[in-house]
Design a protein around this motif. Structure first.
Motif, PDB file in Angstrom:
ATOM      1  N   ALA A   1      -1.129  13.304 -10.142  1.00 22.97           N
ATOM      2  CA  ALA A   1      -1.579  12.673 -11.679  1.00 22.97           C
ATOM      3  C   ALA A   1      -0.826  11.633 -12.182  1.00 22.97           C
ATOM      4  CB  ALA A   1      -2.036  13.843 -12.295  1.00 22.97           C
ATOM      5  N   VAL A   2       1.065  11.745 -12.047  1.00 23.64           N
ATOM      6  CA  VAL A   2       2.161  11.072 -12.310  1.00 23.64           C
ATOM      7  C   VAL A   2       2.441   9.678 -11.826  1.00 23.64           C
ATOM      8  CG1 VAL A   2       4.408  11.216 -12.830  1.00 23.64           C
ATOM      9  CG2 VAL A   2       3.810  13.055 -13.452  1.00 23.64           C
ATOM     10  N   LEU A   3       2.380   9.994 -10.281  1.00 19.21           N
ATOM     11  CA  LEU A   3       2.283   8.917  -9.706  1.00 19.21           C
ATOM     12  C   LEU A   3       0.674   8.418  -9.905  1.00 19.21           C
ATOM     13  CD1 LEU A   3       3.229  10.292  -5.834  1.00 19.21           C
ATOM     14  CD2 LEU A   3       4.286   7.681  -7.200  1.00 19.21           C
TER      15      LEU A   3
ATOM     16  N   GLU B   1       7.279   4.871   9.026  1.00 23.66           N
ATOM     17  CA  GLU B   1       6.702   5.706   7.653  1.00 23.66           C
ATOM     18  C   GLU B   1       8.098   6.412   6.753  1.00 23.66           C
ATOM     19  OE1 GLU B   1       4.989  10.017   8.169  1.00 23.66           O
ATOM     20  OE2 GLU B   1       3.770   7.924   8.470  1.00 23.66           O
ATOM     21  N   LYS B   2       7.761   5.804   5.527  1.00 25.91           N
ATOM     22  CA  LYS B   2       8.985   6.730   4.770  1.00 25.91           C
ATOM     23  C   LYS B   2       8.281   7.309   3.583  1.00 25.91           C
ATOM     24  CE  LYS B   2      11.765   3.006   4.705  1.00 25.91           C
ATOM     25  NZ  LYS B   2      11.284   2.749   6.404  1.00 25.91           N
TER      26      LYS B   2
ATOM     27  N   GLN C   1       0.539  -0.965   0.380  1.00 29.28           N
ATOM     28  CA  GLN C   1      -0.008   0.078   0.103  1.00 29.28           C
ATOM     29  C   GLN C   1       0.655   1.666  -0.214  1.00 29.28           C
ATOM     30  OE1 GLN C   1      -3.964   0.694   2.152  1.00 29.28           O
ATOM     31  NE2 GLN C   1      -2.437   1.899   3.364  1.00 29.28           N
ATOM     32  N   ALA C   2       0.357   2.715  -0.676  1.00 29.75           N
ATOM     33  CA  ALA C   2       0.851   3.765  -0.540  1.00 29.75           C
ATOM     34  C   ALA C   2      -0.332   4.725  -0.620  1.00 29.75           C
ATOM     35  CB  ALA C   2       1.924   3.578  -1.925  1.00 29.75           C
ATOM     36  N   ARG C   3       0.669   5.955   0.090  1.00 26.63           N
ATOM     37  CA  ARG C   3      -0.626   6.985   0.064  1.00 26.63           C
ATOM     38  C   ARG C   3      -0.346   7.922  -0.404  1.00 26.63           C
ATOM     39  NH1 ARG C   3      -0.774   8.630   5.597  1.00 26.63           N
ATOM     40  NH2 ARG C   3       1.227   9.581   5.424  1.00 26.63           N
TER      41      ARG C   3
ATOM     42  N   PHE D   1       1.867  14.449  -1.040  1.00 24.96           N
ATOM     43  CA  PHE D   1       2.903  14.475  -0.742  1.00 24.96           C
ATOM     44  C   PHE D   1       2.920  11.589  -0.860  1.00 24.96           C
ATOM     45  CE2 PHE D   1       2.379  17.031   2.599  1.00 24.96           C
ATOM     46  CZ  PHE D   1       3.742  17.340   2.791  1.00 24.96           C
ATOM     47  N   LEU D   2       3.692  11.559  -0.963  1.00 20.93           N
ATOM     48  CA  LEU D   2       3.975  10.121  -1.430  1.00 20.93           C
ATOM     49  C   LEU D   2       4.340   9.402  -0.215  1.00 20.93           C
ATOM     50  CD1 LEU D   2       3.791   7.628  -2.786  1.00 20.93           C
ATOM     51  CD2 LEU D   2       5.798   7.655  -3.772  1.00 20.93           C
ATOM     52  N   THR D   3       3.619   8.272   0.340  1.00 19.45           N
ATOM     53  CA  THR D   3       3.920   7.975   1.739  1.00 19.45           C
ATOM     54  C   THR D   3       3.612   6.263   1.698  1.00 19.45           C
ATOM     55  OG1 THR D   3       3.233   9.760   2.886  1.00 19.45           O
ATOM     56  CG2 THR D   3       3.322   7.499   3.981  1.00 19.45           C
TER      57      THR D   3
END
Length: 193
Positions: free
Chosen positions: A99-101, A90-91, A51-53, A68-70
């Motif tokens: 939008a790219v992600l 957490e990183k 999972q990524a947020r 932010f990407l977490t």
């Protein structure tokens, strides 16, 4: 040099926002108000969930939104008294264009699992970051977090005591601590994406 930190945190239900905010103002420094809109992207591979947020955060004052990407490995622990708290590895990084992600995640087979919105009034008390949160449709919560470079039992125990002390100063009893993640509570209400 990149420094990785562990979050030691707890969250609890808040029955009276105004009274809790007044108590916080008596001992903690107000740091601002923000809205956080989260999309949790997941993929299942070989029976494992990754999972990524992606978080869009805005404070409403200048119209600017930060993204932010977490990537977080969550762990719930229970102390000897039965109190549940989290220790998370957490990183996180900022990104210029979500939008790219989102396109990348979609192309590699990830899907949005849960969406969550939090309206937050933030405070700082010593090393603790405190957020008084409204999380529709789940209600109001307080989140208390302390960052640590260490993840050993002695450090965790010391930080846990500090979390419980702050919760008490806010007038919130320990039986209001919520052991479930927001995503679990949203899923229980059938609110996954």
């Amino acid at each position: 040099m990149i420094h990785f930190m562990y979050e030691i945190e707890l969250k609890a239900h808040v029955d009276d926002w105004k009274a809790t905010e007044e108590r916080l103002m008596s001992f903690a420094r107000f740091v601002g108000r923000v809205q956080k809109d989260d999309a949790y992207w997941v993929i299942f591979k070989d029976g494992k969930k990754t999972q990524a947020r992606i978080r869009r955060e805005s404070d409403g004052t200048d119209g600017e939104t930060k993204t932010f990407l977490t990537y977080k490995k969550k762990e719930s622990r229970v102390d000897g008294g039965g109190t549940v708290y989290e220790v998370n590895d957490e990183k996180e990084c900022t990104v210029s264009d979500a939008a790219v992600l989102e396109s990348l995640f979609s192309d590699i087979g990830m899907k949005v699992d849960i969406r969550k919105q939090k309206k937050i009034t933030g405070f700082q008390a010593g090393e603790a970051h405190i957020e008084l949160c409204s999380v529709p449709p789940l209600g109001d919560f307080i989140e208390i977090e302390i960052l640590s470079e260490k993840n050993d039992e002695l450090t965790i125990a010391e930080k846990r005591v500090a979390l419980i002390e702050i919760l008490g100063r806010c007038g919130i009893p320990k039986d209001k601590i919520e052991s479930r993640y927001y995503s679990e509570m949203l899923r229980e209400r059938g609110l996954e994406s």
